[in-house]
Write an enzyme that holds these catalytic residues in place. Sequence first.
Site, mmCIF file in Angstrom:
data_model
loop_
_atom_site.group_PDB
_atom_site.id
_atom_site.type_symbol
_atom_site.label_atom_id
_atom_site.label_comp_id
_atom_site.label_asym_id
_atom_site.label_seq_id
_atom_site.Cartn_x
_atom_site.Cartn_y
_atom_site.Cartn_z
ATOM 1 N N ASP A 1 -8.028 -0.530 1.682
ATOM 2 C CA ASP A 1 -8.471 0.875 1.809
ATOM 3 C C ASP A 1 -8.756 1.537 0.451
ATOM 4 O O ASP A 1 -9.414 2.573 0.406
ATOM 5 C CB ASP A 1 -7.406 1.701 2.542
ATOM 6 C CG ASP A 1 -7.062 1.124 3.911
ATOM 7 O OD1 ASP A 1 -7.906 0.405 4.470
ATOM 8 O OD2 ASP A 1 -5.956 1.391 4.403
ATOM 9 N N ARG B 1 -10.030 -7.976 6.679
ATOM 10 C CA ARG B 1 -8.867 -8.324 5.852
ATOM 11 C C ARG B 1 -8.710 -9.838 5.714
ATOM 12 O O ARG B 1 -7.739 -10.305 5.111
ATOM 13 C CB ARG B 1 -7.597 -7.767 6.501
ATOM 14 C CG ARG B 1 -7.476 -6.296 6.327
ATOM 15 C CD ARG B 1 -6.122 -5.696 6.583
ATOM 16 N NE ARG B 1 -5.161 -6.370 7.378
ATOM 17 C CZ ARG B 1 -4.365 -5.762 8.270
ATOM 18 N NH1 ARG B 1 -4.498 -4.459 8.470
ATOM 19 N NH2 ARG B 1 -3.457 -6.419 8.927
ATOM 20 N N GLY C 1 0.815 -1.211 0.000
ATOM 21 C CA GLY C 1 0.000 0.000 0.000
ATOM 22 C C GLY C 1 0.845 1.256 0.000
ATOM 23 O O GLY C 1 1.953 1.269 -0.561
ATOM 24 N N ARG D 1 -25.898 0.554 19.989
ATOM 25 C CA ARG D 1 -24.982 -0.588 20.060
ATOM 26 C C ARG D 1 -23.911 -0.415 18.985
ATOM 27 O O ARG D 1 -24.193 0.094 17.893
ATOM 28 C CB ARG D 1 -25.723 -1.904 19.811
ATOM 29 C CG ARG D 1 -26.683 -2.276 20.927
ATOM 30 C CD ARG D 1 -25.935 -2.708 22.190
ATOM 31 N NE ARG D 1 -26.826 -3.217 23.204
ATOM 32 C CZ ARG D 1 -27.458 -2.477 24.102
ATOM 33 N NH1 ARG D 1 -27.302 -1.158 24.109
ATOM 34 N NH2 ARG D 1 -28.252 -3.038 25.007
ATOM 35 N N GLY E 1 -10.343 1.445 6.927
ATOM 36 C CA GLY E 1 -10.087 2.301 5.769
ATOM 37 C C GLY E 1 -9.018 3.330 6.044
ATOM 38 O O GLY E 1 -8.739 4.191 5.211
ATOM 39 N N HIS E 2 -8.448 3.280 7.267
ATOM 40 C CA HIS E 2 -7.404 4.215 7.677
ATOM 41 C C HIS E 2 -7.897 5.644 7.530
ATOM 42 O O HIS E 2 -8.934 5.967 8.087
ATOM 43 C CB HIS E 2 -6.113 3.918 6.891
ATOM 44 C CG HIS E 2 -4.888 4.464 7.554
ATOM 45 N ND1 HIS E 2 -3.834 4.989 6.854
ATOM 46 C CD2 HIS E 2 -4.580 4.596 8.857
ATOM 47 C CE1 HIS E 2 -2.910 5.409 7.697
ATOM 48 N NE2 HIS E 2 -3.341 5.174 8.928
#
Length: 357
Positions: A136, A284, A111, A275, A179-180
């Site tokens: 991501d 992943r 990445g 919740r 997804g950072h």
Amino acid sequence: MLRIGFITSGGDCQSLNATMRGVAKTLYNNVKDVEIYGILEGYKGLMYGNYRLLKPKDFSGVLTLGGTIIGTSRQPFKLMNVPDENGLDKVKAMKDTYKKLKLDCLVILGGNGTHKTANLLSEEGLNVVTCPKTIDNDIWGTDMTFGFQSAVDIATNVIDCIHTTAASHGRVFIVEVMGHKVGWMTLHAGIAGGADVILLPEVPYDINKVANALKKRAKEGKRFSIIAVAEGAISKEDAKLSKKEYKEKYKNSTDPSVAYRIGREITEKCGQEVRITIPGHTQRGGSPCAYDRVISTRLGVAAAKLIMEEKYGYMVGFDGDKIVPVPLNEVAGKLKYVPKDCQMIKEAKALGICFGD
Ligand code: F6P
């Protein structure tokens, strides 16, 4: 004899093995003599000389196998020029392993961070070809990364499962999606799962707008609401803070993540029961979906073709449905964010999905 080394680096994803298989099969089929080394556990293996010779049988049966057969690790780019605890010059050590193995090329699957180091190695004179890996989908220079679609499927399945229990209980459910720093996964899974609210890092939210959307749904007789929150989602006020100010503001916070903060604020503002579900690293895991198997295979073939043409210093990326070589120095150090005004967000808003902006 063509000698190549595979590296899988950074967080794993479902389609790494399928991509390596695509490269390997293409080379075995089209080049007379090929030797492929698996450099173990990412750049660490290149630094410390840990590798193993891979054989054609290593690439059999791995199309559907998640994870990576050669292991991975995170080796931060900012520490590449800092010697290790024993004084090892990491960049020199990586070049030495490359020379010792008499490699013609490194095929690096990774990445954003991985691409910075891949570019560094390319600038240091090593032959490098890379493939865009990440759930991501935030790599600059490619419309699609492998791993993304498989992870979106998992996040969507989580939202689907939440739907049935949410409908029974009449609560607000928050699903926090990985997804950072970008919101591609949340946007796609949120739409696919029919979320009522989608919160993305690129579109800072106003908690009052989120609360109003939930109240409106309750007034309309809707018994439940589902919020898809990106792990990097941020409020409008917090988006104005510097990194330092942000850290200071939350230094004593007991909320484990943004979903918990939002959940607490919703209960305060709407009095609704909330919740929280965090699928985390399950996103992943498991086998690659059919789409990822296809694009990984295609990217693998494209990477092998670049090697056969001795065209180095490129990532193979998607321009629409077409695979193109993208220079590594253009890819390194940039992120592909969700454009705030993209068509998908407009379409989702047209459906009535609230983005909190
Ligand atoms: O980049 C992939 C990713 O799964 C991100 O979505 C997430 O923020 C991060 O990696 C988690 O990293 P780690 O596996 O190191 O906890």
